[in-house]
Structure formats: structure tokens, C-alpha cells
Design a protein around this motif. Structure first.
Motif, PDB file in Angstrom:
ATOM      1  N   GLY A 177      19.638 -46.550  24.791  1.00  0.00           N
ATOM      2  CA  GLY A 177      18.394 -47.156  24.301  1.00  0.00           C
ATOM      3  C   GLY A 177      17.290 -46.136  24.093  1.00  0.00           C
ATOM      4  N   GLN A 178      17.317 -45.054  24.860  1.00  0.00           N
ATOM      5  CA  GLN A 178      16.294 -44.022  24.693  1.00  0.00           C
ATOM      6  C   GLN A 178      16.434 -43.332  23.339  1.00  0.00           C
ATOM      7  N   GLU A 180      17.911 -44.701  20.732  1.00  0.00           N
ATOM      8  CA  GLU A 180      17.646 -45.687  19.678  1.00  0.00           C
ATOM      9  C   GLU A 180      16.161 -45.929  19.497  1.00  0.00           C
ATOM     10  N   ALA A 181      15.437 -45.988  20.622  1.00  0.00           N
ATOM     11  CA  ALA A 181      13.995 -46.217  20.523  1.00  0.00           C
ATOM     12  C   ALA A 181      13.344 -45.059  19.764  1.00  0.00           C
ATOM     13  N   ALA A 182      13.733 -43.841  20.105  1.00  0.00           N
ATOM     14  CA  ALA A 182      13.153 -42.681  19.438  1.00  0.00           C
ATOM     15  C   ALA A 182      13.526 -42.662  17.954  1.00  0.00           C
ATOM     16  N   GLU A 183      14.791 -42.949  17.670  1.00  0.00           N
ATOM     17  CA  GLU A 183      15.231 -42.954  16.273  1.00  0.00           C
ATOM     18  C   GLU A 183      14.475 -43.994  15.463  1.00  0.00           C
ATOM     19  N   SER A 184      14.284 -45.179  16.055  1.00  0.00           N
ATOM     20  CA  SER A 184      13.632 -46.235  15.274  1.00  0.00           C
ATOM     21  C   SER A 184      12.137 -45.961  15.131  1.00  0.00           C
ATOM     22  N   LEU A 185      11.608 -44.972  15.864  1.00  0.00           N
ATOM     23  CA  LEU A 185      10.227 -44.543  15.653  1.00  0.00           C
ATOM     24  C   LEU A 185      10.169 -43.337  14.721  1.00  0.00           C
ATOM     25  N   ALA A 186      11.275 -43.099  14.032  1.00  0.00           N
ATOM     26  CA  ALA A 186      11.349 -42.039  13.020  1.00  0.00           C
ATOM     27  C   ALA A 186      11.312 -40.621  13.598  1.00  0.00           C
ATOM     28  N   TYR A 187      11.683 -40.474  14.875  1.00  0.00           N
ATOM     29  CA  TYR A 187      11.840 -39.134  15.422  1.00  0.00           C
ATOM     30  C   TYR A 187      13.076 -38.493  14.794  1.00  0.00           C
ATOM     31  N   SER A 188      12.987 -37.221  14.501  1.00  0.00           N
ATOM     32  CA  SER A 188      14.184 -36.504  14.064  1.00  0.00           C
ATOM     33  C   SER A 188      15.054 -36.267  15.299  1.00  0.00           C
ATOM     34  N   GLN A 191      13.413 -33.750  17.567  1.00  0.00           N
ATOM     35  CA  GLN A 191      12.272 -34.312  18.307  1.00  0.00           C
ATOM     36  C   GLN A 191      12.746 -35.244  19.408  1.00  0.00           C
ATOM     37  N   LEU A 195      11.523 -34.145  22.946  1.00  0.00           N
ATOM     38  CA  LEU A 195      10.379 -34.924  23.432  1.00  0.00           C
ATOM     39  C   LEU A 195      10.792 -36.074  24.338  1.00  0.00           C
ATOM     40  N   VAL A 196      11.991 -36.590  24.129  1.00  0.00           N
ATOM     41  CA  VAL A 196      12.383 -37.795  24.864  1.00  0.00           C
ATOM     42  C   VAL A 196      13.527 -37.535  25.845  1.00  0.00           C
ATOM     43  N   GLN A 200      13.476 -35.991  30.387  1.00  0.00           N
ATOM     44  CA  GLN A 200      14.007 -36.895  31.401  1.00  0.00           C
ATOM     45  C   GLN A 200      15.209 -36.288  32.120  1.00  0.00           C
TER      46      GLN A 200
ATOM     47  N   ASN B  56      17.174 -50.940   9.706  1.00  0.00           N
ATOM     48  CA  ASN B  56      16.526 -49.635   9.866  1.00  0.00           C
ATOM     49  C   ASN B  56      17.544 -48.507  10.022  1.00  0.00           C
ATOM     50  N   LEU B  81      14.404 -41.191   8.111  1.00  0.00           N
ATOM     51  CA  LEU B  81      13.117 -41.071   8.804  1.00  0.00           C
ATOM     52  C   LEU B  81      12.013 -41.755   8.004  1.00  0.00           C
ATOM     53  N   ARG B  84      12.361 -45.476   8.492  1.00  0.00           N
ATOM     54  CA  ARG B  84      11.969 -45.944   9.821  1.00  0.00           C
ATOM     55  C   ARG B  84      10.467 -45.889  10.042  1.00  0.00           C
ATOM     56  N   PHE B  91      13.059 -53.724  21.189  1.00  0.00           N
ATOM     57  CA  PHE B  91      14.382 -53.992  21.743  1.00  0.00           C
ATOM     58  C   PHE B  91      14.327 -54.953  22.934  1.00  0.00           C
ATOM     59  N   ASN B  95      13.068 -50.202  26.259  1.00  0.00           N
ATOM     60  CA  ASN B  95      13.319 -48.795  25.911  1.00  0.00           C
ATOM     61  C   ASN B  95      12.053 -47.961  25.800  1.00  0.00           C
ATOM     62  N   PHE B  97       9.645 -44.917  27.024  1.00  0.00           N
ATOM     63  CA  PHE B  97      10.000 -43.610  27.562  1.00  0.00           C
ATOM     64  C   PHE B  97       9.434 -43.511  28.977  1.00  0.00           C
ATOM     65  N   HIS B  99       9.064 -41.312  31.201  1.00  0.00           N
ATOM     66  CA  HIS B  99       8.317 -40.146  31.661  1.00  0.00           C
ATOM     67  C   HIS B  99       6.939 -40.075  31.025  1.00  0.00           C
ATOM     68  N   VAL B 113       5.310 -37.513  14.916  1.00  0.00           N
ATOM     69  CA  VAL B 113       6.112 -37.786  13.724  1.00  0.00           C
ATOM     70  C   VAL B 113       5.228 -37.855  12.474  1.00  0.00           C
TER      71      VAL B 113
END
Ligand SMILES: Nc1ncnc2c1ncn2[C@@H]1O[C@H](COP(=O)(O)OP(=O)(O)O)[C@@H](O)[C@H]1O
Ligand SMILES: [Mg+2]
Lengths: 282, 248
Positions: A177-178, A180-188, A191, A195-196, A200, B56, B81, B84, B91, B95, B97, B99, B113
Motif C-alpha cells: 500500500g505504501q 501504491e499510495a505514492a504511485e497514485s500521487l504521481a511519485y516517480s 521518488q 521519499l517513502v 521507513q 489510474n 505520472l 495520476r 484506499f 496508506n 506515510f 514517518h 511532484v
């Protein structure tokens, strides 16, 4: 030899249950130190009563050699720290290679990791001693490569491989999920990783990394086999120059064990503390 | 191809999706206009999550077409990208983050981004926190928040990217009953503001209240669909009837 990948991930996934017979299962306990101290004291003072008054007492001899032994031990520490630094840096790169989206790179890094992880440390040490040149040149300048540096590089190879597995295991232990969450926020992908995911992972990697350091520190004595003047070599020389008296063996070697214990035990305690802390917080 | 507001914002045409030999979506078609709220309901395992994750590009599809504002998603050259940035997602498991604090969770994507100005983003992020009624929780870590609070941070995090459409995948399914209401309230607010929403949900009363259109899926096909007024009272297919009788 550990060949199953599942087992190799376990110490990272389940830090508190790391008793799977793997490299990471060894754990120093306080009683190890107490026994060492007793042996050292008993064997070095036992001779007092019946020993020849002309011959120096065992305890005095040990005391006389102590500064030299401790200096040699500092050399062990230096080797361990340098090897740890090299191994950690190279192992992180290798570990990230193991989770690369590029299948070729992934397989290559996996192979390198498995190769060095499943080779005995002493073999790797010899490998480095005899395959590395005694000097190399960069841009016309000759840089010597002394034996101790070669030994350090040799020891950093298994550290690198184990670090690679620590990195891979930590990344894989994060919930998907970590990502997926980053991907769906358009992180490459980069990144997401930097960053994520990796921030951790640091927490998860710390206990097994410190364990690895303890094991490496104890393994630095292997360098004596290839003639580096570390604490074991120095102890051997000290004993020889005392005429090879058999009653000196136990006190000297138990003293060496004791200083290793004094150095490694706090690290082991701290590791246990961190494991417990992270296990609760997740 | 330029998209105009009279065309569907999301247009799904005859989509097929398999995991290996297992076919999960078997010819799904649906349209979502700008500002519409649609709800997808159906038994567990019927492919609802898979379907919205295709929008997406978290999942790829084998056949069919998905247009988002006229842009084809089923295209190997797709810039995922860019897609998205337009399509937000929330979700079931939040999910967040762990930290990062609530505020940092919201700010990170716009700053990193979209490369927006940090001070500007912080202002927006604080407004969003207020909007989801979490004033005072700016500096709390996800682990210190309840499920409902975390989910509202997740919604704010998605909103901070200023998306054109948001996908909600059973966002209340993991919550304690007492916190479900506050999250639904937040989504309702967005719907009233005109946000285009595609929701997978089991909250029938909520679906009836906010949805413009309801789709019932079973085993990878849309069995029945219609506006809520008729969907609930005039369900024809026995599968829909059975599902509704179990859940209502
Ligand atoms: N990554 C995956 N790999 C293989 N099978 C999957 C994967 N994701 C979902 N499935 C399968 O696809 C089917 C539909 O799943 P899903 O879309 O999550 O259903 P729903 O959200 O309606 O409960 C399920 O049978 C599930 O086991
Ligand atoms: Mg689902």
C-alpha cells in the motif's frame, strides 16, 4: 550454508524471532562476559602460590602486555569500521539493484549477493589477499595497498552481501500500500523509493545492521591468518616472546575474548533494545 | 484529441482484465461526466477494486479502452505520472506515510511532484486540514490518529494534488462504525462541491444519498445500473436482488 531466500529474509522481517540458525541468531549474553572474566582472573592468578618466585607471575606478565594488546585491538576496531563502511555502501547499492525494475540487473545483483553471502568469510579474505595487487596506480600515481587494507576489503565483501539482503528484506517487508499510495500521487519510482520507502526502511534495517557489525568485529581476528598485526597476531607474538609458556595461554586468550566482549556486548544490548522498541511501534 | 466538458470525464469501454489465466473484468463499460458521483457496488471479489485501479493505471488492462479527459490509459506510451496528477485515489487501508506528520503527508506530493512553492502549499494544506475537520492534528503522526482521522488525512492528501476526479476504494470498510460517518460526511462535502467521484462502497444509504448513478458488478460484469431512485426499488436481476436483500 543458507540457501533458501525465505530464511534469509526472516531476521529482517521478524527481528525478535531471529533464532532461525542464521548468521544473525548469535546473541551475546552477560554471562558470557562473566565467565570470561572469571577464567581470565582465575588462570592468571592461580599460579601465584606455587610459582617460582624468580619467574614473574602470570598476572604481571599479562599486565605488562596489556597496552600492546589493547593497541592491537584498536586496530581491529579500525578494520571493522572501515569494512563496515565499505560493505554498507556497496551492499546498499547491491540491495537496491536486487529490487530494480530491470530484470537483468536484478538477477545480476541477486547472484552477486548469494555468491558472497554463501562463501566462508575466511575464503573471501584469502581471495582478496591474493587477488588484489599490492599497489595500484591512478593517473600515474602509485597507491600502495597494504595487507591490512586488503584484509579490510576482503572482510567487506560478506558485509556487502549481507547488507544487500538486509536492504532487500526491509524494502519487501513494507506493505505494498505504501508503493501504491505514492504511485497514485504521481511519485516517480525514484521518488517513491527515496521519499517513502527507504526512510521507513532505515528503522527496520538498524537492528540487523548492528548485528552484522558485531559479527564483523569478531571476524576481524581472521586477519591474523593472513598476517595482519591485529590483536590475535599480537597475542601470538607476545606468547612466543615469553618463551611459549603453556600457563600463559588461557589468561592471554581469555583476556582477548574479554575485550571483544566488552566492546560487542553494549552493541548487542542496544540491538535488542531497538528490536523491542520497533516491534511494539511497528 | 481534445476533451470537452460535454464528453464523459472518464469513459470505460469494454474493458477486459486478467491476472494470469484468471479473468477478473469481462467487458466493463461505464461513463462518468464531470461533477458526477458514481457508486460501484457488488459482492467481494467481483473486481470492483481492480476496475478502479485500472483508471489510474495501477493495473494495466488486456483489452478495451479507458479515456480520462480524452486521454487513452490503455496505451503503452501513456505518461502514467501525468495521468495520476489528474486522478486521485483513496484506499481502504488509508496508506498514509507513517514517518510523516498529517501536514507533511498532505504537502509532500505537491511540493515534490508538482514542484509547487512550499509556503503556498502549506497554506493550502492547512486549509484542507480544516476542511476535513482535523484542526490541531497537523503535527500528529498517522499512528497517533484514529482510523477515521487517518482516512480524512488521506482524502486531504489526495485533494492537495487538485485532481479532476477521485477514486475511493471502500474507504470506510476498515473503519470502526463510529468513525464511518465523519468520513462519509467529508466525501459528501466534496460531492456537493462538484468533485467528480468514483466510489466503491458497501454503504447503501450513503450511495442512495450522494450517487448520481449506481453500478452493480458481479464476477467481472456490470449486471445492472441506474440512478439510485430506481436502482434500489426496481432491481430486476436476481443477483442484484439477492445482494441488496443481504446488505440492506
Ligand atoms: N494482484 C492480483 N493478482 C491476482 N489476482 C488478483 C490480484 N488482485 C485481485 N485479484 C483477484 O481478482 C479478483 C477481484 O478482486 P478485487 O478487484 O479486489 O475485488 P473486489 O474489490 O470487488 O472485492 C479476486 O478474485 C482477487 O483474488
Ligand atoms: Mg476491493
Amino acid at each position: 550454508m543458507r540457501t533458501t531466500t525465505l530464511k534469509s529474509v526472516l531476521p529482517v522481517l521478524l527481528p525478535a524471532k531471529a533464532k532461525s540458525g542464521s548468521l544473525f541468531s548469535f546473541r551475546l549474553k552477560l554471562w558470557h562476559g562473566i565467565i570470561l572474566l572469571c577464567i581470565c582472573l582465575l588462570t592468571s592468578t592461580a599460579g601465584f602460590a606455587q610459582s617460582d618466585p624468580i619467574k614473574a607471575s602470570v598476572f604481571e606478565i599479562l599486565l605488562r602486555w596489556m597496552p600492546l594488546l589493547l593497541t592491537a585491538f584498536i586496530f581491529n576496531i579500525a578494520i571493522s569500521m572501515l569494512a563496515m563502511g565499505i560493505g554498507t555502501a556497496a551492499g546498499t547499492v547491491l540491495g537496491l539493484g536486487q529490487i530494480s525494475p530491470n530484470a537483468g540487473l536484478r538477477k545480476f545483483c541477486w547472484f552477486i549477493t548469494q555468491f558472497f553471502r554463501n562463501s566462508p568469510w575466511l575464503v573471501l579474505l584469502f581471495f582478496a589477499m591474493f587477488l588484489l595487487p599490492f599497489e595500484f596506480s591512478i593517473g600515474g600515481i602509485d597507491i600502495p595497498l597494504p595487507d591490512w587494507l586488503k584484509a579490510t576489503i576482503g572482510l567487506s565483501l560478506p558485509v556487502m552481501a549481507n547488507m544487500s539482503e538486509i536492504v532487500r528484506g526491509a524494502v519487501n517487508s513494507l506493505p505494498s500500500g505504501q508503493w501504491e499510495a505514492a504511485e497514485s500521487l504521481a511519485y516517480s519510482r525514484r521518488q517513491t523509493l527515496w521519499l517513502v520507502i527507504l526512510p521507513q526502511c532505515v528503522k527496520r534495517m538498524l537492528p540487523p545492521w548492528m548485528n552484522l557489525y558485531s559479527i564483523l568485529t569478531m571476524a576481524t581476528v581472521l586477519a591474523s591468518v593472513v598476517g595482519v598485526s591485529e590483536v590475535m597476531t599480537t597475542t601470538g607474538r607476545a606468547l612466543a616472546s615469553e618463551g611459549g609458556r603453556p600457563d600463559l595461554l588461557a589468561p592471554f586468550y581469555s583476556f582477548v575474548l574479554l575485550i571483544f566482549f566488552i566492546y560487542c556486548y553494549p552493541i548487542a544490548r542496544w540491538t535488542v533494545y531497538l528490536e523491542k522498541k520497533f516491534a511494539v511501534k511497528g | 484529441m481534445t476533451w470537452t466538458i460535454n464528453e464523459p470525464m472518464v469513459s470505460i469501454r469494454d474493458v477486459y482484465k486478467s491476472f494470469g489465466a484468471f479473468e477478473v473484468l469481462k467487458g466493463i463499460s461505464l461513463d462518468v461526466m464531470k461533477g458526477e458521483v458514481i457508486c460501484i457496488i457488488g459482492p467481494s471479489g467481483s473486481g470492483k477494486s481492480t476496475l478502479i485501479r485500472c483508471i489510474n493505471a495501477l493495473n494495466d488492462i488486456q483489452k478495451g479502452s479507458i479515456l480520462v479527459e480524452g486521454q487513452e490509459v490503455n496505451d503503452p506510451k501513456l505518461d502514467k505520472l501525468e495521468l495520476r496528477k489528474k486522478v486521485g485515489m483513496v484506499f481502504q487501508q488509508y496508506n498514509l506515510f507513517p514517518h510523516k506528520t498529517a501536514l507533511q503527508n498532505i504537502m509532500m506530493a505537491p511540493v515534490r511532484v508538482l514542484k509547487q512553492d512550499k509556503a503556498e502549499v502549506e497554506k493550502i494544506a492547512r486549509e484542507l486540514i480544516r476542511k476535513v475537520r482535523l484542526e490541531g492534528k497537523e503535527d500528529a503522526y498517522p499512528g497517533e490518529l484514529s482510523g477515521g482521522q487517518q482516512q480524512r488525512v488521506a482524502i486531504a492528501r489526495s485533494l492537495a494534488m487538485n485532481p479532476d476526479v477521485i477514486l475511493f476504494d471502500e474507504v470506510t470498510a476498515a473503519l470502526d462504525p463510529e468513525t464511518v460517518g465523519e468520513v462519509l460526511q467529508t466525501i459528501k462535502l466534496l460531492a456537493e462541491e462538484g468533485m467528480t467521484c468514483i466510489l466503491v462502497t458497501h454503504e447503501m444509504a450513503f450511495a442512495r444519498e450522494v450517487a448520481d448513478h449506481i453500478y452493480f458488478t458481479d464476477r467481472g460484469v456490470i449486471v445492472e445500473h441506474g440512478p439510485p431512485e430506481t436502482f434500489f426499488s426496481e432491481a430486476k436481476d436476481p443477483r442484484t436482488k439477492e445482494f441488496l436483500s443481504q446488505i440492506l
